[in-house]
Design a protein around this motif. Structure first.
Motif, PDB file in Angstrom:
ATOM      1  N   GLY A  40      34.750  53.209  36.713  1.00 50.25           N
ATOM      2  CA  GLY A  40      35.561  53.582  37.870  1.00 50.25           C
ATOM      3  C   GLY A  40      36.686  52.598  38.150  1.00 50.25           C
ATOM      4  N   HIS A  41      36.487  51.324  37.822  1.00 45.45           N
ATOM      5  CA  HIS A  41      37.534  50.333  38.050  1.00 45.45           C
ATOM      6  C   HIS A  41      38.572  50.397  36.919  1.00 45.45           C
ATOM      7  CE1 HIS A  41      36.037  48.267  41.593  1.00 45.45           C
ATOM      8  NE2 HIS A  41      34.816  48.242  41.062  1.00 45.45           N
ATOM      9  N   THR A  42      39.746  49.898  37.215  1.00 42.07           N
ATOM     10  CA  THR A  42      40.833  49.872  36.229  1.00 42.07           C
ATOM     11  C   THR A  42      41.136  48.456  35.748  1.00 42.07           C
ATOM     12  OG1 THR A  42      42.473  49.727  38.014  1.00 42.07           O
ATOM     13  CG2 THR A  42      41.879  51.936  37.224  1.00 42.07           C
ATOM     14  N   ALA A  43      40.386  47.465  36.204  1.00 38.74           N
ATOM     15  CA  ALA A  43      40.556  46.070  35.769  1.00 38.74           C
ATOM     16  C   ALA A  43      39.196  45.387  35.836  1.00 38.74           C
ATOM     17  CB  ALA A  43      41.589  45.357  36.658  1.00 38.74           C
ATOM     18  N   ARG A  44      39.149  44.125  35.410  1.00 40.07           N
ATOM     19  CA  ARG A  44      37.880  43.412  35.349  1.00 40.07           C
ATOM     20  C   ARG A  44      37.217  43.346  36.732  1.00 40.07           C
ATOM     21  NH1 ARG A  44      39.579  36.989  34.582  1.00 40.07           N
ATOM     22  NH2 ARG A  44      40.365  36.671  36.716  1.00 40.07           N
ATOM     23  N   VAL A  45      35.884  43.302  36.729  1.00 42.82           N
ATOM     24  CA  VAL A  45      35.102  43.260  37.967  1.00 42.82           C
ATOM     25  C   VAL A  45      34.674  41.812  38.183  1.00 42.82           C
ATOM     26  CG1 VAL A  45      33.101  44.156  39.189  1.00 42.82           C
ATOM     27  CG2 VAL A  45      34.329  45.617  37.562  1.00 42.82           C
ATOM     28  N   GLY A  46      35.345  41.123  39.103  1.00 45.70           N
ATOM     29  CA  GLY A  46      35.110  39.692  39.296  1.00 45.70           C
ATOM     30  C   GLY A  46      34.152  39.339  40.408  1.00 45.70           C
ATOM     31  N   TYR A  96      16.248  43.452  39.668  1.00 44.53           N
ATOM     32  CA  TYR A  96      17.386  44.072  38.998  1.00 44.53           C
ATOM     33  C   TYR A  96      18.603  43.161  39.117  1.00 44.53           C
ATOM     34  CZ  TYR A  96      14.430  48.218  39.293  1.00 44.53           C
ATOM     35  OH  TYR A  96      13.377  49.093  39.195  1.00 44.53           O
ATOM     36  N   LEU A  97      19.419  43.201  38.042  1.00 40.34           N
ATOM     37  CA  LEU A  97      20.614  42.365  37.992  1.00 40.34           C
ATOM     38  C   LEU A  97      21.828  43.237  37.700  1.00 40.34           C
ATOM     39  CD1 LEU A  97      21.829  39.450  37.928  1.00 40.34           C
ATOM     40  CD2 LEU A  97      21.457  39.487  35.440  1.00 40.34           C
ATOM     41  N   ALA A  98      22.850  43.099  38.559  1.00 33.93           N
ATOM     42  CA  ALA A  98      24.114  43.801  38.332  1.00 33.93           C
ATOM     43  C   ALA A  98      25.063  42.869  37.601  1.00 33.93           C
ATOM     44  CB  ALA A  98      24.720  44.245  39.660  1.00 33.93           C
ATOM     45  N   ILE A  99      25.774  43.413  36.598  1.00 27.96           N
ATOM     46  CA  ILE A  99      26.661  42.624  35.752  1.00 27.96           C
ATOM     47  C   ILE A  99      28.021  43.300  35.707  1.00 27.96           C
ATOM     48  CG2 ILE A  99      27.044  41.690  33.437  1.00 27.96           C
ATOM     49  CD1 ILE A  99      24.014  41.780  33.016  1.00 27.96           C
ATOM     50  N   GLY A 100      29.073  42.559  36.114  1.00 30.03           N
ATOM     51  CA  GLY A 100      30.437  43.052  35.996  1.00 30.03           C
ATOM     52  C   GLY A 100      31.085  42.498  34.746  1.00 30.03           C
ATOM     53  N   THR A 101      31.906  43.316  34.110  1.00 28.41           N
ATOM     54  CA  THR A 101      32.476  42.926  32.824  1.00 28.41           C
ATOM     55  C   THR A 101      34.000  43.039  32.860  1.00 28.41           C
ATOM     56  OG1 THR A 101      32.330  45.177  31.940  1.00 28.41           O
ATOM     57  CG2 THR A 101      30.409  43.737  31.636  1.00 28.41           C
ATOM     58  N   SER A 102      34.610  42.460  31.820  1.00 28.68           N
ATOM     59  CA  SER A 102      36.067  42.490  31.719  1.00 28.68           C
ATOM     60  C   SER A 102      36.589  43.845  31.274  1.00 28.68           C
ATOM     61  CB  SER A 102      36.540  41.416  30.729  1.00 28.68           C
ATOM     62  OG  SER A 102      36.015  41.676  29.436  1.00 28.68           O
ATOM     63  N   VAL A 119      30.473  48.216  35.426  1.00 25.25           N
ATOM     64  CA  VAL A 119      29.391  47.545  36.144  1.00 25.25           C
ATOM     65  C   VAL A 119      28.080  48.027  35.534  1.00 25.25           C
ATOM     66  CG1 VAL A 119      28.250  47.155  38.343  1.00 25.25           C
ATOM     67  CG2 VAL A 119      30.736  47.417  38.281  1.00 25.25           C
ATOM     68  N   GLN A 120      27.294  47.088  34.994  1.00 25.23           N
ATOM     69  CA  GLN A 120      26.020  47.432  34.367  1.00 25.23           C
ATOM     70  C   GLN A 120      24.864  47.040  35.281  1.00 25.23           C
ATOM     71  OE1 GLN A 120      25.647  45.846  30.399  1.00 25.23           O
ATOM     72  NE2 GLN A 120      27.704  46.524  29.763  1.00 25.23           N
ATOM     73  N   LEU A 121      23.784  47.844  35.208  1.00 24.04           N
ATOM     74  CA  LEU A 121      22.574  47.585  35.986  1.00 24.04           C
ATOM     75  C   LEU A 121      21.413  47.388  35.023  1.00 24.04           C
ATOM     76  CD1 LEU A 121      21.306  47.354  38.794  1.00 24.04           C
ATOM     77  CD2 LEU A 121      20.898  49.838  38.728  1.00 24.04           C
ATOM     78  N   TRP A 122      20.723  46.230  35.150  1.00 24.27           N
ATOM     79  CA  TRP A 122      19.681  45.866  34.203  1.00 24.27           C
ATOM     80  C   TRP A 122      18.334  45.683  34.907  1.00 24.27           C
ATOM     81  CZ3 TRP A 122      19.733  44.762  28.828  1.00 24.27           C
ATOM     82  CH2 TRP A 122      20.974  44.970  28.212  1.00 24.27           C
ATOM     83  N   ASP A 123      17.287  46.212  34.221  1.00 20.45           N
ATOM     84  CA  ASP A 123      15.902  45.958  34.610  1.00 20.45           C
ATOM     85  C   ASP A 123      15.466  44.683  33.892  1.00 20.45           C
ATOM     86  OD1 ASP A 123      13.204  45.835  35.092  1.00 20.45           O
ATOM     87  OD2 ASP A 123      12.768  47.888  34.450  1.00 20.45           O
ATOM     88  N   VAL A 124      15.313  43.588  34.669  1.00 25.23           N
ATOM     89  CA  VAL A 124      15.097  42.278  34.054  1.00 25.23           C
ATOM     90  C   VAL A 124      13.712  42.174  33.445  1.00 25.23           C
ATOM     91  CG1 VAL A 124      14.967  39.806  34.533  1.00 25.23           C
ATOM     92  CG2 VAL A 124      16.754  41.187  35.592  1.00 25.23           C
TER      93      VAL A 124
END
Length: 502
Positions: free
Chosen positions: A266-272, A240-246, A250-255
């Motif tokens: 839940g966040h209010t700004a980009r997830v770096g 599994y791969l977690a992906i943070g976006t601008s 936060v997305q969770l993918w089954d590769v």
């Protein structure tokens, strides 16, 4: 009675002025006797010899004067209290005779003559004389004798003392072109899974490169063109791969199935920054907040950590899962305890906090063989690598690298530390741990190095730079001599393989 004692004292003083016949010769007497030794050179056995060992001169004493006597005027040798007069005569004679050249034809006869002369000198045999004798052959050691001291002074190098040098290639094994790579110091756009798959974020897309077969697939792409991927992190199993976006998600993918499982807001700004600890995913935001997510349940949010005042650009769970280290653009480093169900309030209290860095702290790395050791690196205003002991909350080492530090990773194959640098060196440096002595420099990137990650077999590092390239360096192979032999034979490893990531 008093008068009788006075007479005894006078009598003892008179005795001291008399010659001492039984005492050893004084040094001046020995010199006088040795001066007559040349007269003995012409003697032969059978003639009578009369050698006087006494002299009419005796050392004088003046009562009532405290005059210090030199050793040459004192009676006897005070350093060797027992001296046999016969030994001194024989020694003086032999030392004089051995300085003369001896003809080889008369060597046997000369030895017999010396014995005869020694017998005539007061009837003493030189074979029984205990004097220092320099010359002749050394005695052979007894059969079976072994000298253990030879090991200490052996000049031949033993296998344990031979220094083994490791060959590290100065050129990468492979270069992957990464167009549209976002040149942002605070983002984490590269990660290598335990299944040997490299995940790379290029603008609003994520590509997967199979390091074993060289296959490349496009995993996902954001719907809006203005959005971009800001962080990546594989689970420990690599499925599994977690992906943070601008756009703060936060997305969770089954590769394996190339399917998105969920998107967590839940966040209010980009997830770096992202980091896994079993089923708990921790995410750091530009707002300075850190959130813990339990990905197994629908209500994924566990708690929020709010100590950082600026963007959280570094986030790493320790290998044993006990601590979470966070670094931010506020130049601070925090260490947080493990999140446990039912003890959320305790997770909001940091274990350690350090403010020694003078620049943004993005580079964080836990030591695999020392779980309580954390390495951190500062940005352009700091440029220091610092080694921390979490148990004692102390800084063990602080070293100025003279360059911005964007990423750190420990290489366990040789117990070394690898650092990626931006301005002004734009290179990768391998350090010996814990001394931080430089082992090698990997140059080739034409812009600042933004991230680095280690392969699952710990032999290769992948570096991503602002020049839109990803370079793979096989710097930690356990048998580097094989690769060196291939390069000498001119096999394809001497040429760099170029490939595009998409």
């Amino acid at each position: 009675m008093a008068h009788f004692g006075f007479e005894n004292d006078i009598h003892s003083i008179l005795k001291l002025d008399m010659p001492i016949t039984n005492a050893p010769m004084a040094r001046w007497q020995r010199k006088a006797s040795s001066s007559s030794a040349p007269a003995l050179n012409g003697l032969s056995p059978g003639k009578s010899i009369n050698v006087s060992l006494n002299s009419s001169k005796t050392p004088s004493k003046t009562p009532g004067k405290n005059k210090k006597q030199t050793p040459s005027k004192m009676g006897g040798d005070r350093f060797i209290p027992i001296r046999n007069s016969k030994q001194m005569d024989v020694a003086s004679f032999l030392l004089t005779k051995e300085n003369e050249p001896v003809e080889t034809n008369n060597s046997a006869q000369s030895s017999e003559n010396q014995k005869a002369w020694s017998v005539m000198l007061n009837g003493y045999n030189i074979d029984d004389a205990k004097i220092l004798h320099i010359g002749g052959k050394s005695l052979n050691a007894p059969e079976g004798y072994q000298n253990n001291l030879k090991v200490l002074y052996s000049q031949s190098a033993t296998p344990a003392s031979v220094k083994k040098t490791r060959y590290i290639s100065s050129t990468p094994d492979r270069i992957l072109d990464a167009p549209e790579l976002r040149n942002d110091f605070y983002l984490n756009l590269l990660d290598w899974s335990s299944r040997n798959t490299l995940a790379v974020a290029l603008h609003n897309s994520v590509y997967l490169w199979n390091a074993s077969q060289g296959d490349i697939i496009l995993l996902m792409k954001l719907e809006r063109e203005e959005d971009y991927v800001s962080s990546l992190s594989w689970t420990k199993e690599g499925s599994y791969l977690a992906i943070g976006t601008s756009d703060c998600n936060v997305q969770l993918w089954d590769v394996e199935n190339q399917k998105r499982l969920r998107s967590m807001a839940g966040h209010t700004a980009r997830v770096g920054s992202l980091s896994w600890n079993e089923h708990v995913l921790s995410s750091g935001s530009r707002s300075g907040h850190i959130q813990h997510h339990d990905v197994r349940v629908a209500d994924h949010h566990i708690c929020t950590l709010t100590s950082h005042s600026q963007e959280v650009c570094g986030l790493q769970w320790s290998p044993d899962g006990r601590y979470l280290a966070s670094g931010g653009n506020d130049n601070l480093v925090y260490v947080w305890p493990r999140v446990q169900q039912g003890s959320v309030s305790n997770a909001r209290q940091s274990v350690c906090s350090w403010s020694e860095h003078q620049g943004a702290v993005k580079a964080l790395a836990w030591c695999p063989w020392q779980p309580n050791i954390l390495a951190s690196g500062g940005g352009t205003s700091d440029r220091h690598i610092r080694i921390w002991n979490v148990n004692s909350s102390s800084c063990l080492t602080s070293f100025d690298t003279q360059s911005q530090i964007s990423s750190l990773v420990f290489a366990p194959n040789y117990k070394e530390l690898v650092s990626a640098h931006g301005y002004a060196h734009n290179n990768v440096v391998i350090w010996k741990y814990p001394s931080l002595t430089k082992v090698a420099e990997l140059n080739g990137h034409e812009d600042r190095v933004l991230s680095l990650t280690l392969s699952p077999d710990k032999s290769t590092i992948a570096t991503m730079a602002g020049d839109e390239t990803i370079r793979l360096w096989k710097s930690f192979e356990l048998d580097p001599e094989k690769k060196k032999a291939k390069e000498r034979r001119g096999i394809s490893t001497s040429s760099v393989i170029h490939q595009s990531i998409r």
